[in-house]
Design a protein around this motif. Sequence first.
Motif, mmCIF file in Angstrom:
data_model
loop_
_atom_site.group_PDB
_atom_site.id
_atom_site.type_symbol
_atom_site.label_atom_id
_atom_site.label_comp_id
_atom_site.label_asym_id
_atom_site.label_seq_id
_atom_site.Cartn_x
_atom_site.Cartn_y
_atom_site.Cartn_z
ATOM 1 N N PRO A 188 3.874 48.563 -66.397
ATOM 2 C CA PRO A 188 4.574 49.810 -66.770
ATOM 3 C C PRO A 188 3.615 50.953 -67.081
ATOM 4 C CG PRO A 188 4.776 48.153 -68.507
ATOM 5 C CD PRO A 188 4.233 47.465 -67.313
ATOM 6 N N LEU A 189 2.434 50.623 -67.625
ATOM 7 C CA LEU A 189 1.444 51.683 -67.862
ATOM 8 C C LEU A 189 0.975 52.282 -66.541
ATOM 9 C CD1 LEU A 189 -0.748 50.181 -70.750
ATOM 10 C CD2 LEU A 189 0.785 52.165 -70.877
ATOM 11 N N GLY A 190 0.841 51.427 -65.523
ATOM 12 C CA GLY A 190 0.472 51.918 -64.197
ATOM 13 C C GLY A 190 1.548 52.837 -63.640
ATOM 14 N N MET A 191 2.818 52.456 -63.872
ATOM 15 C CA MET A 191 3.929 53.326 -63.449
ATOM 16 C C MET A 191 3.846 54.671 -64.161
ATOM 17 S SD MET A 191 5.864 51.316 -61.439
ATOM 18 C CE MET A 191 6.115 49.560 -61.148
ATOM 19 N N GLU A 192 3.530 54.608 -65.456
ATOM 20 C CA GLU A 192 3.447 55.839 -66.244
ATOM 21 C C GLU A 192 2.279 56.710 -65.786
ATOM 22 O OE1 GLU A 192 2.372 57.005 -70.864
ATOM 23 O OE2 GLU A 192 3.424 55.117 -70.460
ATOM 24 N N ASN A 193 1.119 56.096 -65.577
ATOM 25 C CA ASN A 193 -0.058 56.859 -65.159
ATOM 26 C C ASN A 193 0.091 57.459 -63.771
ATOM 27 O OD1 ASN A 193 -1.160 56.146 -67.572
ATOM 28 N ND2 ASN A 193 -2.725 54.795 -66.759
ATOM 29 N N ALA A 194 0.830 56.758 -62.921
ATOM 30 C CA ALA A 194 1.023 57.240 -61.543
ATOM 31 C C ALA A 194 2.375 57.918 -61.377
ATOM 32 C CB ALA A 194 0.904 56.072 -60.568
ATOM 33 N N ALA A 195 2.972 58.350 -62.483
ATOM 34 C CA ALA A 195 4.331 58.906 -62.430
ATOM 35 C C ALA A 195 4.431 60.098 -61.492
ATOM 36 C CB ALA A 195 4.781 59.302 -63.833
ATOM 37 N N ASN A 196 3.391 60.952 -61.478
ATOM 38 C CA ASN A 196 3.477 62.132 -60.614
ATOM 39 C C ASN A 196 3.545 61.743 -59.141
ATOM 40 O OD1 ASN A 196 0.838 61.198 -60.642
ATOM 41 N ND2 ASN A 196 -0.093 63.222 -60.677
ATOM 42 N N ILE A 197 2.795 60.697 -58.758
ATOM 43 C CA ILE A 197 2.834 60.248 -57.365
ATOM 44 C C ILE A 197 4.135 59.509 -57.068
ATOM 45 C CG2 ILE A 197 1.738 58.735 -55.659
ATOM 46 C CD1 ILE A 197 -0.916 59.298 -56.977
ATOM 47 N N ILE A 198 4.564 58.672 -58.012
ATOM 48 C CA ILE A 198 5.796 57.903 -57.822
ATOM 49 C C ILE A 198 6.994 58.833 -57.643
ATOM 50 C CG2 ILE A 198 7.414 56.326 -58.935
ATOM 51 C CD1 ILE A 198 4.982 54.923 -60.186
ATOM 52 N N PHE A 199 7.115 59.809 -58.527
ATOM 53 C CA PHE A 199 8.248 60.724 -58.424
ATOM 54 C C PHE A 199 8.114 61.645 -57.223
ATOM 55 C CE2 PHE A 199 8.771 59.589 -62.967
ATOM 56 C CZ PHE A 199 10.068 59.118 -62.879
ATOM 57 N N TYR A 200 6.879 61.941 -56.849
ATOM 58 C CA TYR A 200 6.648 62.711 -55.632
ATOM 59 C C TYR A 200 7.216 61.955 -54.427
ATOM 60 C CZ TYR A 200 3.949 65.025 -51.898
ATOM 61 O OH TYR A 200 3.570 65.674 -50.751
ATOM 62 N N ILE A 201 6.972 60.654 -54.387
ATOM 63 C CA ILE A 201 7.487 59.833 -53.290
ATOM 64 C C ILE A 201 9.010 59.839 -53.290
ATOM 65 C CG2 ILE A 201 7.656 57.469 -52.405
ATOM 66 C CD1 ILE A 201 4.789 57.038 -53.455
ATOM 67 N N PHE A 202 9.609 59.660 -54.473
ATOM 68 C CA PHE A 202 11.065 59.668 -54.559
ATOM 69 C C PHE A 202 11.641 61.011 -54.102
ATOM 70 C CE2 PHE A 202 10.915 56.089 -57.789
ATOM 71 C CZ PHE A 202 11.626 55.200 -56.993
ATOM 72 N N ILE A 203 11.048 62.106 -54.579
ATOM 73 C CA ILE A 203 11.547 63.435 -54.230
ATOM 74 C C ILE A 203 11.388 63.696 -52.733
ATOM 75 C CG2 ILE A 203 11.213 65.921 -54.543
ATOM 76 C CD1 ILE A 203 12.591 64.543 -56.890
ATOM 77 N N VAL A 204 10.223 63.348 -52.185
ATOM 78 C CA VAL A 204 9.990 63.544 -50.748
ATOM 79 C C VAL A 204 11.026 62.760 -49.943
ATOM 80 C CG1 VAL A 204 8.416 62.995 -48.859
ATOM 81 C CG2 VAL A 204 7.549 64.108 -50.897
ATOM 82 N N GLY A 205 11.257 61.525 -50.347
ATOM 83 C CA GLY A 205 12.262 60.715 -49.662
ATOM 84 C C GLY A 205 13.642 61.338 -49.751
ATOM 85 N N GLY A 206 13.981 61.864 -50.944
ATOM 86 C CA GLY A 206 15.278 62.509 -51.121
ATOM 87 C C GLY A 206 15.424 63.750 -50.266
ATOM 88 N N VAL A 207 14.380 64.569 -50.233
ATOM 89 C CA VAL A 207 14.415 65.805 -49.430
ATOM 90 C C VAL A 207 14.562 65.466 -47.949
ATOM 91 C CG1 VAL A 207 13.049 67.790 -48.670
ATOM 92 C CG2 VAL A 207 13.166 67.220 -51.096
ATOM 93 N N PHE A 208 13.837 64.437 -47.495
ATOM 94 C CA PHE A 208 13.980 64.069 -46.094
ATOM 95 C C PHE A 208 15.354 63.475 -45.815
ATOM 96 C CE2 PHE A 208 9.731 64.966 -44.748
ATOM 97 C CZ PHE A 208 9.865 65.086 -43.367
ATOM 98 N N ALA A 222 16.013 58.959 -51.412
ATOM 99 C CA ALA A 222 15.160 58.491 -52.501
ATOM 100 C C ALA A 222 15.258 56.976 -52.661
ATOM 101 C CB ALA A 222 15.556 59.186 -53.806
ATOM 102 N N LYS A 223 16.453 56.445 -52.455
ATOM 103 C CA LYS A 223 16.666 55.001 -52.593
ATOM 104 C C LYS A 223 15.790 54.219 -51.615
ATOM 105 C CE LYS A 223 20.974 53.930 -52.910
ATOM 106 N NZ LYS A 223 22.363 53.648 -52.484
ATOM 107 N N ALA A 224 15.602 54.774 -50.432
ATOM 108 C CA ALA A 224 14.799 54.099 -49.408
ATOM 109 C C ALA A 224 13.329 54.006 -49.790
ATOM 110 C CB ALA A 224 14.948 54.831 -48.072
ATOM 111 N N MET A 225 12.907 54.804 -50.770
ATOM 112 C CA MET A 225 11.503 54.837 -51.175
ATOM 113 C C MET A 225 11.177 53.860 -52.305
ATOM 114 S SD MET A 225 10.175 57.097 -49.186
ATOM 115 C CE MET A 225 11.327 56.469 -47.973
ATOM 116 N N THR A 226 12.185 53.164 -52.831
ATOM 117 C CA THR A 226 11.980 52.346 -54.033
ATOM 118 C C THR A 226 10.888 51.302 -53.859
ATOM 119 O OG1 THR A 226 14.298 52.665 -54.647
ATOM 120 C CG2 THR A 226 13.122 50.860 -55.712
ATOM 121 N N PHE A 227 10.906 50.596 -52.747
ATOM 122 C CA PHE A 227 9.940 49.510 -52.531
ATOM 123 C C PHE A 227 8.510 50.000 -52.682
ATOM 124 C CE2 PHE A 227 7.119 47.021 -49.843
ATOM 125 C CZ PHE A 227 7.434 45.720 -50.206
ATOM 126 N N GLY A 228 8.192 51.074 -52.003
ATOM 127 C CA GLY A 228 6.808 51.560 -52.014
ATOM 128 C C GLY A 228 6.458 52.383 -53.222
#
Length: 465
Positions: A76-96, A314-320
């Motif tokens: 979870p700390l890794g998720m927190e530290n990489a939150a900007n990249i993780i949410f970037y992936i979710f947002i990019v997936g959602g926009v596409f 965004a849902k399609a991006m969950t795995f990665g």
Amino acid sequence: MSENKSVANKKLIFPHTYAFLFSILLVAWIATYFITPGEFQRETNKETGQTTVIEGTYRIIDSNPTHLFEVFKAIPLGMENAANIIFYIFIVGGVFGIIRATGVIEAAIDQLMVRMEGRERLLVPGFMFLFSIGGFSFGMAEETIIFVPIGIAVARAAGFDAVTGTAMVTLGAASGFIGGMLNPFTIGVAQEIAEVPLFSGFAFRLSVYVVILLFAMWYVARYAFKVKEKPSHSVIFDIEKKSANSTSIPPISDRHYLVISVVGTGLVINIYGVMKWEWFLTELTASFIIMGVAAGVVGRLSFYKTFDSFVEGAKAMTFGALMVGFARAIVIVLEEGHIIDTLIYSVAHLIEGLPQTYTAICMFLAQSFLSFFIPAGPAQAATTMPVMVPVSDLTGVSRQVAVLAFQYGDAITNSIIPTSSVLMGYLAVAGIPYERWVRFVWKLILGWMVIAVVALIIAVLIGLR
């Protein structure tokens, strides 16, 4: 005969991607019990805010192995530290998801393929050259994620596969990133620490970039046309069959052109923002949200359809996306066990006393090794260059060569190491398992490394400064 083939196929099965990353996490945890902990003193530059290692300050500290529970906390700390990249992936997936819902991607690709009929061989080198410009000019890395679905759609329309589409975008940008002639995030940081003129050695880097890019173009095109000729040659053949889309493609319309204008304008603003306004993931994410909403409006999607498409994308991006947090957790365990500095110190110590060409090669191999543990280029430069620069002074290797060794060691490995958040991000978008990507890319990485070694030898022999 078929029975033996079945047994052979079973031996080729790779572990699940998450199982692979978790295994590396456990190895990192065990290493904290056996590797002597140590640390360098660091100082922060008040003007730039960069924290750098003070050479000669390494000291052994009390053992502090990471407890098993801390390993699980690291996730979870890794998720927190990489939150900007993780949410970037979710947002990019959602926009596409929104952009796809307008039908513009399929319509534009159909139009492109009509115009490119009989000239498919230009697709791979054309895409790769275009994205390499972003790689060497502003360090295009995370930004490639947004373009991967486009590359895949174009590749499939040309009879290639998703690996080809992903490679056209990401390995094109990586080729430019390796060249790095104007990259402020790696070359700029490393040269500043090494106290050599900013972006000096441009002509030499340009020459190597051309060789790197041409080799990558040949490699990807060779694979692409093998797949086109015989689809079973694809490293994701089983996955690609499931992804085949037989739906009819709508003709391009004025509505589609408006969506293309919105997306094109948004991407230009993003590039300008990165280069002129020092934008990074937070600003890029906000910009993509605006782009997505605007695309939904001009694409005549209802508000419900716009945001429903966003959620689906965004849902399609969950795995990665979550995979990025797992990758970052490995670095956290090594940091908490205080063994990263020990690894840096040990590698630098081994380099001292070698002939100049060997020293340059060892620096490159050392940086390649360390990039697994410090995958972020600026962070690796700030951590290792203060150690490598004194080593280069002692051995007579120019500081410019030390910067080159860092540049190639960091940039080449980014396309294969599992701790790279960017790599895991675009593989998530593409839906390509990590182990399949490795099967495709490892020979290219090896070739790039050979080119880098030759370039470093030449740099030493000509006395590059």
